[in-house]
Motif scaffolding. Structure first.
Motif, short mmCIF file in Angstrom:
data_model
loop_
_atom_site.label_atom_id
_atom_site.label_comp_id
_atom_site.label_asym_id
_atom_site.label_seq_id
_atom_site.Cartn_x
_atom_site.Cartn_y
_atom_site.Cartn_z
N LEU A 11 0.85 -1.18 0.00
CA LEU A 11 0.00 0.00 0.00
C LEU A 11 0.89 1.23 0.00
O LEU A 11 1.78 1.36 0.84
CB LEU A 11 -0.89 0.00 1.25
CG LEU A 11 -1.80 1.21 1.45
CD1 LEU A 11 -2.84 1.28 0.34
CD2 LEU A 11 -2.48 1.12 2.81
N GLY A 12 0.67 2.10 -0.97
CA GLY A 12 1.38 3.37 -1.03
C GLY A 12 0.38 4.50 -0.91
O GLY A 12 -0.64 4.51 -1.60
N VAL A 13 0.64 5.46 -0.02
CA VAL A 13 -0.30 6.56 0.21
C VAL A 13 0.49 7.84 0.39
O VAL A 13 1.51 7.87 1.08
CB VAL A 13 -1.13 6.32 1.50
CG1 VAL A 13 -2.05 7.50 1.78
CG2 VAL A 13 -1.93 5.05 1.40
N ASN A 14 0.03 8.93 -0.26
CA ASN A 14 0.53 10.26 0.07
C ASN A 14 -0.59 11.26 -0.18
O ASN A 14 -1.73 10.87 -0.46
CB ASN A 14 1.82 10.60 -0.69
CG ASN A 14 1.63 10.93 -2.14
OD1 ASN A 14 0.52 11.13 -2.63
ND2 ASN A 14 2.71 10.99 -2.87
N TYR A 18 -3.10 7.19 -3.92
CA TYR A 18 -2.76 5.93 -3.28
C TYR A 18 -2.66 4.82 -4.32
O TYR A 18 -3.13 4.95 -5.45
CB TYR A 18 -3.77 5.62 -2.18
CG TYR A 18 -4.80 4.56 -2.48
CD1 TYR A 18 -4.87 3.43 -1.69
CD2 TYR A 18 -5.70 4.68 -3.52
CE1 TYR A 18 -5.83 2.44 -1.93
CE2 TYR A 18 -6.66 3.70 -3.77
CZ TYR A 18 -6.71 2.59 -2.97
OH TYR A 18 -7.64 1.62 -3.21
N LEU A 20 -2.77 0.33 -4.28
CA LEU A 20 -2.89 -0.94 -3.57
C LEU A 20 -2.50 -2.03 -4.55
O LEU A 20 -3.11 -2.17 -5.61
CB LEU A 20 -4.32 -1.17 -3.08
CG LEU A 20 -4.58 -2.52 -2.41
CD1 LEU A 20 -3.77 -2.66 -1.13
CD2 LEU A 20 -6.07 -2.66 -2.11
N LEU A 34 0.90 5.99 -8.19
CA LEU A 34 -0.27 6.28 -7.37
C LEU A 34 -1.44 6.70 -8.24
O LEU A 34 -1.27 7.37 -9.26
CB LEU A 34 0.03 7.39 -6.37
CG LEU A 34 1.16 7.12 -5.38
CD1 LEU A 34 1.35 8.32 -4.46
CD2 LEU A 34 0.88 5.88 -4.56
N TRP A 37 -6.54 10.67 -5.76
CA TRP A 37 -7.74 10.56 -4.95
C TRP A 37 -8.95 11.02 -5.75
O TRP A 37 -8.85 11.91 -6.59
CB TRP A 37 -7.64 11.45 -3.72
CG TRP A 37 -6.54 11.10 -2.77
CD1 TRP A 37 -5.40 11.82 -2.55
CD2 TRP A 37 -6.45 9.98 -1.91
NE1 TRP A 37 -4.63 11.21 -1.60
CE2 TRP A 37 -5.25 10.08 -1.19
CE3 TRP A 37 -7.29 8.89 -1.66
CZ2 TRP A 37 -4.86 9.13 -0.24
CZ3 TRP A 37 -6.89 7.96 -0.73
CH2 TRP A 37 -5.70 8.08 -0.02
N PHE A 73 -9.94 2.58 4.86
CA PHE A 73 -10.00 3.99 4.52
C PHE A 73 -11.32 4.50 5.03
O PHE A 73 -12.37 4.00 4.65
CB PHE A 73 -9.94 4.21 3.00
CG PHE A 73 -8.56 4.14 2.44
CD1 PHE A 73 -7.70 5.22 2.57
CD2 PHE A 73 -8.13 3.01 1.79
CE1 PHE A 73 -6.43 5.16 2.06
CE2 PHE A 73 -6.86 2.95 1.27
CZ PHE A 73 -6.00 4.02 1.41
N LYS A 89 -10.45 13.14 -0.21
CA LYS A 89 -9.49 12.06 -0.45
C LYS A 89 -10.19 10.72 -0.39
O LYS A 89 -10.03 9.94 0.54
CB LYS A 89 -8.35 12.12 0.56
CG LYS A 89 -7.45 13.31 0.38
CD LYS A 89 -6.30 13.28 1.34
CE LYS A 89 -5.38 14.46 1.09
NZ LYS A 89 -4.29 14.49 2.06
N PRO A 91 -10.44 7.06 -1.89
CA PRO A 91 -9.62 6.15 -2.69
C PRO A 91 -10.43 5.53 -3.82
O PRO A 91 -11.63 5.31 -3.68
CB PRO A 91 -9.20 5.09 -1.68
CG PRO A 91 -10.29 5.08 -0.68
CD PRO A 91 -10.78 6.50 -0.59
#
Length: 125
Positions: A11-14, A18, A20, A34, A37, A73, A89, A91
Motif C-alpha cells: 500500500l502506497g499513500v501520500n 494511493y 494498492l 499512485l 484521490w 480507509f 481524499k 480512494p
C-alpha cells in the motif's frame, strides 16, 4: 518482499493519491504509480430544507472475494448550514456513505464507484 504464504499487499499513500498492489508476483524492485484521490461532495436536504450538522462517513465497501487484507480507509464530514459536505481524499474503489449517530452507522448510499481523479456529486434527501 516477504516470501510467505500469508496474504499481504503493498500500500502506497501520500497527499496526492494511493496505490494498492495485492501480493506482487516479483521480488524485484517495483515502481508504484499512485492513483489520484477521488472527491465526493454534495448536499443533504430534508424536503427543501438543508440539513445542518449531520456527521457522514465513507468507507471502502466490504468485499468477501478479496484474497488479501483490505486497507481501512475512512473519513468524516459534517454538513454545513447549507447542507453541504465533502470528502477530498476518496480512494479509487467501491465506497459506502454512512450517517454516524451515537456510535452507530446508518447506511445512506452504497456501491458508489470512485475512479481515480474523479468527482461525484450526491444530493441526499
Amino acid at each position: 518482499l516477504p516470501r510467505t504464504e500469508t496474504p499481504y499487499a503493498l500500500l502506497g499513500v501520500n497527499s496526492d493519491g494511493y496505490a494498492l498492489i495485492p501480493r506482487p508476483e516479483t521480488t524485484e524492485v517495483l515502481t508504484i504509480s499512485l492513483e489520484r484521490w477521488g472527491r465526493i461532495n454534495g448536499h443533504w436536504f430534508d424536503g427543501e430544507s438543508p440539513v445542518k450538522g449531520k456527521v457522514l462517513g465513507f468507507r471502502l465497501a466490504a468485499n468477501s472475494s478479496r484474497t488479501v487484507p483490505a486497507p481501512i480507509f475512512e473519513d468524516l464530514a459534517i454538513t454545513d448550514s447549507s447542507g453541504r459536505f465533502e470528502f477530498n481524499k476518496a480512494p479509487p474503489g467501491i465506497i459506502e456513505i454512512v450517517e454516524i449517530r451515537d456510535s452507530r452507522h446508518s447506511m445512506i448510499k452504497t456501491n458508489l464507484t470512485i475512479r481515480p481523479n474523479s468527482e461525484i456529486f450526491l444530493e441526499l434527501r
